[in-house]
Design a protein around this motif. Structure first.
Motif, short mmCIF file in Angstrom:
data_model
loop_
_atom_site.label_atom_id
_atom_site.label_comp_id
_atom_site.label_asym_id
_atom_site.label_seq_id
_atom_site.Cartn_x
_atom_site.Cartn_y
_atom_site.Cartn_z
N VAL A 24 1.03 -1.09 0.02
CA VAL A 24 -0.29 -0.04 -0.33
C VAL A 24 0.71 0.96 0.41
CG1 VAL A 24 -1.64 1.56 1.83
CG2 VAL A 24 -2.22 -0.75 0.90
N MET A 25 1.93 0.76 0.36
CA MET A 25 2.70 2.68 0.64
C MET A 25 3.54 2.55 -0.63
SD MET A 25 6.01 2.80 0.89
CE MET A 25 7.38 1.52 1.35
N GLY A 30 4.04 5.85 -5.75
CA GLY A 30 4.71 5.60 -7.29
C GLY A 30 3.62 6.43 -7.60
N ALA A 31 2.37 6.54 -6.57
CA ALA A 31 0.67 7.74 -7.53
C ALA A 31 1.15 8.86 -6.99
CB ALA A 31 -0.04 6.85 -7.09
N GLY A 32 1.89 9.45 -6.55
CA GLY A 32 2.83 11.04 -6.06
C GLY A 32 1.63 11.17 -4.82
N ILE A 33 1.03 10.35 -4.35
CA ILE A 33 0.09 10.93 -2.42
C ILE A 33 0.46 10.95 -1.54
CG2 ILE A 33 -1.60 9.60 -1.10
CD1 ILE A 33 -2.64 8.87 -4.42
N ASP A 34 0.31 11.99 -1.60
CA ASP A 34 0.73 13.21 -0.32
C ASP A 34 0.41 12.41 0.84
OD1 ASP A 34 2.10 14.91 -2.23
OD2 ASP A 34 0.51 15.90 -1.79
N GLY A 35 0.89 12.52 2.39
CA GLY A 35 0.54 12.12 3.75
C GLY A 35 1.33 10.79 3.32
N ILE A 36 2.05 10.20 2.61
CA ILE A 36 2.57 9.29 3.07
C ILE A 36 4.12 8.81 2.92
CG2 ILE A 36 3.23 6.28 3.01
CD1 ILE A 36 0.45 6.43 1.79
N VAL A 37 4.80 9.63 3.41
CA VAL A 37 6.12 9.72 3.58
C VAL A 37 7.38 8.87 4.04
CG1 VAL A 37 8.38 11.12 5.07
CG2 VAL A 37 5.98 12.23 4.92
N THR A 48 6.48 6.31 9.56
CA THR A 48 5.76 7.82 8.43
C THR A 48 5.02 7.15 7.36
OG1 THR A 48 8.16 7.93 7.33
CG2 THR A 48 8.04 9.08 9.49
N CYS A 49 4.60 5.80 7.56
CA CYS A 49 3.38 5.53 6.62
C CYS A 49 2.62 5.05 7.24
CB CYS A 49 4.28 4.77 5.73
SG CYS A 49 4.70 2.34 6.54
N HIS A 50 2.23 5.87 8.21
CA HIS A 50 0.53 5.35 9.72
C HIS A 50 -0.54 5.39 8.71
CE1 HIS A 50 -1.59 6.87 12.72
NE2 HIS A 50 -1.60 5.25 12.58
N ILE A 99 -10.36 1.33 1.19
CA ILE A 99 -10.04 2.52 1.70
C ILE A 99 -9.08 2.69 2.63
CG2 ILE A 99 -11.36 4.51 2.30
CD1 ILE A 99 -13.54 3.12 1.23
N VAL A 100 -8.23 3.73 2.53
CA VAL A 100 -6.91 3.78 3.68
C VAL A 100 -7.22 5.05 4.08
CG1 VAL A 100 -4.65 3.87 3.57
CG2 VAL A 100 -5.53 1.76 2.05
N ARG A 101 -7.11 5.67 5.72
CA ARG A 101 -7.57 7.16 5.69
C ARG A 101 -5.74 6.94 6.07
NH1 ARG A 101 -12.94 8.16 5.11
NH2 ARG A 101 -14.30 7.03 5.19
N LEU A 102 -5.96 8.54 5.77
CA LEU A 102 -4.31 9.31 6.04
C LEU A 102 -4.56 10.49 7.28
CD1 LEU A 102 -3.78 10.09 1.97
CD2 LEU A 102 -2.85 8.26 3.62
N PRO A 103 -3.20 9.93 7.78
CA PRO A 103 -3.63 10.73 9.27
C PRO A 103 -3.05 12.17 9.00
CG PRO A 103 -1.47 8.92 9.16
CD PRO A 103 -2.60 9.27 8.09
N GLU A 104 -3.52 13.04 10.24
CA GLU A 104 -3.60 14.28 9.76
C GLU A 104 -1.70 14.65 9.39
OE1 GLU A 104 -5.44 17.00 10.00
OE2 GLU A 104 -6.86 15.91 10.16
N GLU A 105 -0.82 14.27 10.53
CA GLU A 105 0.28 14.40 10.33
C GLU A 105 1.99 12.41 10.21
OE1 GLU A 105 2.20 17.79 12.66
OE2 GLU A 105 0.21 17.65 13.73
N GLN A 106 2.50 13.04 9.46
CA GLN A 106 2.85 11.31 9.80
C GLN A 106 4.94 12.19 10.72
OE1 GLN A 106 2.44 8.52 8.99
NE2 GLN A 106 1.18 8.86 6.85
N VAL A 107 5.38 13.45 10.19
CA VAL A 107 6.43 13.32 10.80
C VAL A 107 6.31 15.26 11.30
CG1 VAL A 107 7.61 12.19 9.62
CG2 VAL A 107 7.29 14.43 8.88
#
Length: 107
Positions: A24-25, A30-37, A48-50, A99-107
């Motif tokens: 998933v990370m 690869g798709a340029g999704i912001d929110g996964i460091v 940082t891929c929480h 469905i993957v929900r991204l957190p507010e912050e990673q770092v």
């Protein structure tokens, strides 16, 4: 090919077709999704891929390993019952529609 939808905290959605066997990370990067460091590149060493995975998909992945469990204790955004490290989640046909929900912050 399974589809994974990444949902940002503001509700923005990005649907990505992910080859079976890819993590998933990796698909998000690869798709340029912001929110996964993913600072460590998928070694389960940085948290940082929480992400948050909800039912019914949560039960379709292997249980959290001891290593992942320890890293989830160090996430910047709150850990919940739905928390996982996306580097530990391998996409299969069983999780099509994930469905993957991204957190507010990673770092």
């Amino acid at each position: 090919m399974p589809t994974v939808t990444y949902v940002h905290p503001d509700g923005t959605k990005h649907e990505v077709e992910v080859p079976t066997g890819k993590r998933v990370m990796q698909a998000a990067i690869g798709a340029g999704i912001d929110g996964i460091v993913a600072e460590c590149g998928g070694q389960a060493m940085c948290a940082t891929c929480h992400v948050y995975i909800e039912s019914p998909w949560a039960d379709k992945f292997p249980s959290i390993s001891e290593e992942e469990d320890e890293m989830l204790d160090d996430t910047v955004s709150p850990r919940t019952e739905a928390s996982r490290l996306s580097c530990q989640l391998v996409v299969s046909d069983d999780v099509d529609g994930l469905i993957v929900r991204l957190p507010e912050e990673q770092v």
